[in-house]
Motif scaffolding. Structure first.
Motif, PDB file in Angstrom:
ATOM      1  N   UNK A 260       8.307 -45.939  53.155  1.00  0.00           N
ATOM      2  CA  UNK A 260       8.722 -44.337  52.590  1.00  0.00           C
ATOM      3  C   UNK A 260       8.051 -43.583  51.629  1.00  0.00           C
ATOM      4  N   UNK A 261       7.159 -44.508  50.905  1.00  0.00           N
ATOM      5  CA  UNK A 261       6.360 -43.837  49.795  1.00  0.00           C
ATOM      6  C   UNK A 261       4.970 -43.422  50.486  1.00  0.00           C
ATOM      7  N   UNK A 262       4.447 -44.016  51.304  1.00  0.00           N
ATOM      8  CA  UNK A 262       3.176 -43.840  51.966  1.00  0.00           C
ATOM      9  C   UNK A 262       2.962 -42.367  52.029  1.00  0.00           C
ATOM     10  N   UNK A 263       3.644 -41.531  52.567  1.00  0.00           N
ATOM     11  CA  UNK A 263       3.293 -40.174  52.689  1.00  0.00           C
ATOM     12  C   UNK A 263       3.091 -39.479  51.457  1.00  0.00           C
ATOM     13  N   UNK A 264       3.818 -39.683  50.380  1.00  0.00           N
ATOM     14  CA  UNK A 264       3.735 -39.143  49.020  1.00  0.00           C
ATOM     15  C   UNK A 264       2.023 -39.572  48.456  1.00  0.00           C
ATOM     16  N   UNK A 265       1.623 -40.632  49.124  1.00  0.00           N
ATOM     17  CA  UNK A 265       0.152 -40.906  48.640  1.00  0.00           C
ATOM     18  C   UNK A 265      -0.792 -40.408  49.237  1.00  0.00           C
ATOM     19  N   UNK A 266      -0.506 -39.438  50.318  1.00  0.00           N
ATOM     20  CA  UNK A 266      -1.411 -38.954  51.351  1.00  0.00           C
ATOM     21  C   UNK A 266      -1.628 -37.437  50.905  1.00  0.00           C
ATOM     22  N   UNK A 267      -2.911 -36.953  51.240  1.00  0.00           N
ATOM     23  CA  UNK A 267      -2.889 -35.499  51.053  1.00  0.00           C
ATOM     24  C   UNK A 267      -2.136 -34.590  52.274  1.00  0.00           C
ATOM     25  N   UNK A 268      -1.796 -33.594  51.798  1.00  0.00           N
ATOM     26  CA  UNK A 268      -1.082 -32.558  52.849  1.00  0.00           C
ATOM     27  C   UNK A 268      -2.181 -32.368  54.046  1.00  0.00           C
ATOM     28  N   UNK A 269      -1.253 -32.319  55.012  1.00  0.00           N
ATOM     29  CA  UNK A 269      -2.193 -31.760  56.440  1.00  0.00           C
ATOM     30  C   UNK A 269      -2.891 -32.783  57.096  1.00  0.00           C
ATOM     31  N   UNK A 270      -2.941 -34.307  56.484  1.00  0.00           N
ATOM     32  CA  UNK A 270      -3.749 -35.274  56.921  1.00  0.00           C
ATOM     33  C   UNK A 270      -3.335 -35.755  58.424  1.00  0.00           C
ATOM     34  N   UNK A 271      -4.040 -36.300  59.339  1.00  0.00           N
ATOM     35  CA  UNK A 271      -3.724 -36.883  60.491  1.00  0.00           C
ATOM     36  C   UNK A 271      -4.152 -38.413  60.273  1.00  0.00           C
ATOM     37  N   UNK A 272      -3.026 -39.287  60.877  1.00  0.00           N
ATOM     38  CA  UNK A 272      -3.037 -40.835  60.647  1.00  0.00           C
ATOM     39  C   UNK A 272      -3.338 -41.262  61.880  1.00  0.00           C
ATOM     40  N   UNK A 273      -4.435 -42.070  62.148  1.00  0.00           N
ATOM     41  CA  UNK A 273      -4.896 -42.585  63.443  1.00  0.00           C
ATOM     42  C   UNK A 273      -4.644 -44.182  63.295  1.00  0.00           C
ATOM     43  N   UNK A 274      -4.377 -45.010  64.165  1.00  0.00           N
ATOM     44  CA  UNK A 274      -4.113 -46.378  64.256  1.00  0.00           C
ATOM     45  C   UNK A 274      -5.211 -47.157  65.227  1.00  0.00           C
ATOM     46  N   UNK A 275      -5.755 -48.000  64.778  1.00  0.00           N
ATOM     47  CA  UNK A 275      -6.640 -49.027  65.523  1.00  0.00           C
ATOM     48  C   UNK A 275      -5.531 -49.966  66.354  1.00  0.00           C
ATOM     49  N   UNK A 276      -5.859 -49.937  67.678  1.00  0.00           N
ATOM     50  CA  UNK A 276      -4.700 -50.932  68.463  1.00  0.00           C
ATOM     51  C   UNK A 276      -5.579 -51.839  69.460  1.00  0.00           C
TER      52      UNK A 276
END
Length: 417
Positions: A260-276
């Motif tokens: 829940x607190x991860x987005x507040x530690x990310x800059x605005x407009x960021x794109x999050x990708x995952x390695x799978x």
């Protein structure tokens, strides 16, 4: 006269025997009377009280312990003093033992650093040194003198450091620092100038060696920040610090975050990708993820073209274990070497045991992120999470630098319409 004596002796003999039965042994009453102990004659009550008072004397207190040996202080330079540990000084062993406990680190806010390079990097980054144990004075000359003057310096035998060290070949330096705060650290200028809009999110990385290697790769790739969610190993554990090789003092590390607190530690407009490690065409086969969405850094067994797939409705859970299953959101799948970077971008790396959490996939879907696949030879299950993180991060660095170069060329040579 003789007759009178015989008569008297005969009378005494009859008194000890039962009357009328000559020659019979003494009865039970007579035996008890003969064996009865004499009665103890007690003095008067007042005399007894006085005697008891004399016996109840106060106990003598044990002698106080001998005073500790005088502290021997010596000079290692102008204004730089150190203390030489006396024989039997157990401070080093006690401090090292408690500093290795996560409970102690969290409660007292102290961490243990060992080795010249790690301690020097910490001091240069602004970490506060409290106590430094060293074996030779020459070690002090290699560290910033201004920071050493504020700390407690204790010279001990190298054998003592070797007995308490976790390193095979210790260098003779162990420092106790206040737990660093990333917001108050002064990171190297070269690291800041080479920083890229690339962030790393570690999800369920529980192996100390893997996490330390991942942090080292993140610092080498020029990541702007590293976020550690709950479930990751403590970054200040000694094994993580050794594997990180000073990465803790080269870039901000924010630990123990809930999703829940991860987005507040990310800059605005960021794109999050995952390695799978999911097959590119296998997403449509299942939509529920029991406890994780696959292992980060894993790769499919064949090199088929990535394809999107729509999720199916998740079945109703039948028990408590199935209740933890969640619907996997739809994500575009592509190989890691294809274009996936934008400014800024974050990469999520999951642990090898539990893999990516459903929260990581939902965060990626909410930002328009993608699944990044590292293809491997068929039959190989997956890559180590630290290896996969290095591959994806340095590919992201390459793409960001190439994009930056293209933008510079456009500005220098604008296209005239």
């Amino acid at each position: 006269m003789a007759a009178a004596a015989a008569k008297l002796a005969k009378g005494w003999g009859r008194s000890l025997l039962r009357p009328g039965r000559p020659g019979e042994a003494v009865g039970r009453r007579g035996v008890r009377a003969l064996r009865r102990s004499p009665v103890r004659v007690l003095p008067p009550r007042k005399e007894r009280g006085a005697a008891a008072g004399e016996q109840q004397r106060p106990r003598e207190r044990p002698p106080p312990p001998p005073p500790p040996p005088a502290v021997e202080r010596r000079s290692a330079g102008p204004g730089l003093w150190y203390e030489k540990a006396a024989p039997g000084d157990r401070r080093l062993g006690k401090v090292v033992t408690i500093a290795k406990s996560k409970k102690f680190r969290d409660h007292h806010g102290k961490v243990l650093l060992e080795g010249h390079r790690l301690i020097k990097d910490a001091l240069e980054a602004g970490a506060v040194l409290q106590t430094l144990f060293f074996s030779t004075v020459g070690h002090l000359k290699e560290l910033p003198e201004a920071e050493l003057k504020r700390a407690n310096l204790v010279k001990v035998k190298f054998e003592d450091i070797k007995s308490w060290s976790d390193v095979v070949t210790p260098q003779g330096l162990i420092g106790i620092f206040s737990k660093p705060d990333h917001a108050k650290m002064s990171y190297p200028a070269a690291q800041l100038t080479s920083s890229l809009p690339l962030l790393l999110i570690c999800d369920n990385i529980r192996d100390p060696g893997n996490l330390g290697t991942i942090l080292r790769s993140a610092a080498g790739a020029g990541c702007e920040k590293v976020l550690l969610t709950k479930g990751c190993v403590d970054p200040w554990e000694p094994k993580v610090l050794r594997a990180g090789m000073g990465a803790h003092f080269r870039l901000p590390i924010v630990a123990n975050l809930d999703w829940e607190s991860v987005p507040s530690n990310l800059p605005a407009g960021i794109q999050v990708c995952v390695a799978d490690n999911k097959e590119p065409g296998a997403q449509g086969e299942t939509t529920s993820v029991p406890g994780g969405a696959g292992r980060a850094g894993s790769a499919p067994g064949n090199a088929k073209a990535p394809a999107k797939s729509k999720p199916k409705a998740a079945p109703e859970p039948e028990d408590e274990e199935d209740a933890a299953d969640v619907c996997v959101p739809e994500l575009a799948v592509q190989y890691y070497y294809e274009n996936w970077t934008q400014t800024p971008v974050a990469v999520v790396i999951g642990g090898e045991t539990h893999g990516l959490s459903p929260d990581a996939l939902h965060l990626a879907a909410s930002t328009g992120g993608k699944r990044l696949v590292v293809p491997v030879v068929p039959g190989v299950d997956s890559l180590n999470s630290a290896i996969a993180a290095g591959i994806v991060l340095f590919e992201g660095k390459r793409q960001l630098l190439w994009r930056h170069k293209q933008e510079d060329e456009r500005q220098k040579f604008p296209v005239v319409g």
